[in-house]
Structures are given as C-alpha cells and as structure tokens.
Design an enzyme around this catalytic site. Structure first.
Site: not given
Ligand code: AMP
Length: 287
Positions: A68, A145, A179, A223, A234
């Site tokens: 994404k 989400r 990654r 990460r 996740r």
């Molecule tokens: P990402 O980089 O999109 O994988 O997000 C990393 C982490 O941030 C996720 O695993 C969640 O813990 C948190 N996070 C990001 N976006 C959201 C969202 N819209 N709602 C809840 N938690 C989020």
C-alpha cells in the site's frame, strides 16, 4: 494527465474538525453531503473519476505487506496529493517522547490495532498540519481499518475511490520479513526474492528483491512488528477487523480490486492502467 480531478466537497480543515467532532459523538456538520452512491461498475467508477475537477480523495486497502505504502506514495507524487499513512503517524508518535509513546509501542509490537480515538486524533492533527501548508486531496493508506473508522470517514467526507491491493498470504509474509527501511530517508526496500509456483489452478508470483542504494545500506533497519509471529497476528487481525471494510466500500460501488501481478516493474504500469491514468507521464512523474 488523463484524469481530471475534482474539487473536494469540504476542505481538509473542515474534514479534520468534523472527523474529531463526529468521533466525540456529536452531530455531523450539516453542510456535508452524506449521499450514498448508487452501485457503479468498475468502468463507470473510473469514468466518474475522469469527469472530476480538483483533488482526489482516495483510500488504499490491503493486507500488511501488500505494498500500500509503495503504490500510494508513487501515486501521490503522480497526482500531486499527500500520501497519508496512519502507520507512519503511529510510528512517529511512538518514537517521540509524547505521553502515548510507550502505550503505542506495546500495541504496535503485538500486532494489535490502536484505538479509533487515538488514530482519529493523529489523523486530524496530520490533516490540520497539511491544511496549514495548503494541501488538498489525499491518498489514505492504512485508514480506515475498521468498520467504525469507515463510518466516521463516510460521515465527514466523500471518498472517490478505494483501491484494494491483493496478493497471496505466502507472499505477504515473505514481503514483511524481507522489508528494510532506511532510517535516514524513510524509503522502504526489500531483501526477499519471492518465487511462488502456481498450483491447483492458482497463479504463481515472482517478485525481485528491491535493493537499497549504497548510501542507504548502512542505515537499514527492520520494523519491530515485522517478525514472523507479529506479522501472522497482523494478518489475522486484518481478516477479522479490516476485511469487512472491503465489503463496506464494495457495497457502495467504490472498490477497485487490483491483484498485483508481480513486483513494481510489472505492477506499476498495470495499476496506472487500471486507474485509467495517463501512461505518458508515468516515467517522468515517479523516479
Ligand atoms: P501499518 O504501517 O499500516 O502496518 O501500521 C502499523 C501499525 O499501526 C498497525 O499494526 C496498528 O497497530 C497501527 N495502525 C495504523 N493504522 C491504524 C488504524 N487505522 N487503526 C488502528 N491501528 C492502526
């Protein structure tokens, strides 16, 4: 550019203040158009984009590791709108000395979702800062989400298009584990070479590694939530909490499904084509 962009229904500032107000349970701003669109086929959805003027308000959905961030950031350069990734906002906050930092670190490192309240507050702040810099339009990545986040968003603005990126689970895990991120420039690279053979009628997929340039190599990190155990959690949470968001937008005729055919060289031109964006600009617009 082939796509004529539209004027957003509301400014980012009113979006951010509405999103906070709506979340805190008070009524919606009456000036906002809450129309629910009729069902549109993929083609009519894209024709609809062509007739707009102004800036896009797009959302990118997809499992962790699908890409994404990669495609949303390329498109944001292409279209001249900000790419806003809530995961980046969360990571900025957890790396700060702010009051939420340790709480966020614990949640993120377990692969859980942060509360809607915290996410809305981080997103509102980011949108307000963008508004102050004169930004308009956006490509949201990682938000909404949950169904409640999608409902809040729908209550405050009209999303034009939702792109649902898709890739098989095996490739997602390998991509997350491979990654690497440059701590200086923030760019994402990948050491994994994905070569999944097609079987039982399912297509195979090949993706080259995405190597970092020499200046980034000494500054690469992984990460903390890209471990096998956390990625699996996740992915499980995506299926439980985020997959219903796909149906939310599908039923509103806004979802464009896009199966990634391979790595960036194969997928980027095909994505532009699927979005009905002009291929002529694609090489000059994105490095
Ligand atoms: P990402 O980089 O999109 O994988 O997000 C990393 C982490 O941030 C996720 O695993 C969640 O813990 C948190 N996070 C990001 N976006 C959201 C969202 N819209 N709602 C809840 N938690 C989020």
């Amino acid at each position: 550019m082939a796509v004529l962009l539209r004027n957003p229904k509301i400014s980012i500032k009113s979006f951010s203040s509405c999103i906070s107000r709506n979340f805190s349970g008070t009524t919606l701003n009456s000036e906002i158009d809450l129309k629910v669109p009729s069902f549109l086929s993929k083609n009519s959805l894209l024709r609809r984009q062509e007739t707009k003027e102004g800036n896009v308000q797009w959302v990118f959905l997809g499992c962790p590791g699908v890409g994404k961030g990669t495609y949303a950031s390329r498109l944001s350069i292409f279209l001249g709108v900000p790419h806003i990734a809530t995961g980046d906002l969360v990571r900025e906050e957890l790396n700060s000395s702010g009051p939420l930092a340790s709480q966020l670190k614990e949640i993120v490192n377990q692969g859980k979702l942060v509360s809607d309240e915290i996410i809305i507050s981080l997103l509102s702040k980011r949108l307000e800062a963008g508004e102050a810099k004169g930004e308009s339009g956006f490509i949201l990545d990682g938000f909404p989400r949950t169904i409640s986040q999608a409902e809040i968003l729908e209550g405050v603005t009209d999303i034009d298009l939702v792109v649902n990126l898709k890739l098989q689970k095996e490739a997602l895990l390998a991509k997350c584990l491979g990654r690497r991120i440059c701590i200086e420039c923030g760019r994402n690279y990948n050491v994994a070479c994905i070569d999944i053979k097609g079987e039982n009628g399912n297509p195979g997929i090949y993706m080259d590694p995405l190597p970092a340039p020499p200046q980034c190599v000494p500054k690469l990190i992984q990460r903390a939530d890209d471990t096998e155990e956390v990625v699996k959690e996740r992915l499980r949470i995506y299926d439980e909490m985020s997959q219903p968001v796909e149906e939310f937008y599908r039923s509103r005729g806004k979802l464009l499904e896009f199966d990634l055919p391979g790595g960036i060289p194969e997928s980027w031109p095909k994505l532009l084509e699927a979005l009905n964006l002009d291929h002529e600009d694609k090489c000059s617009a994105v490095a």
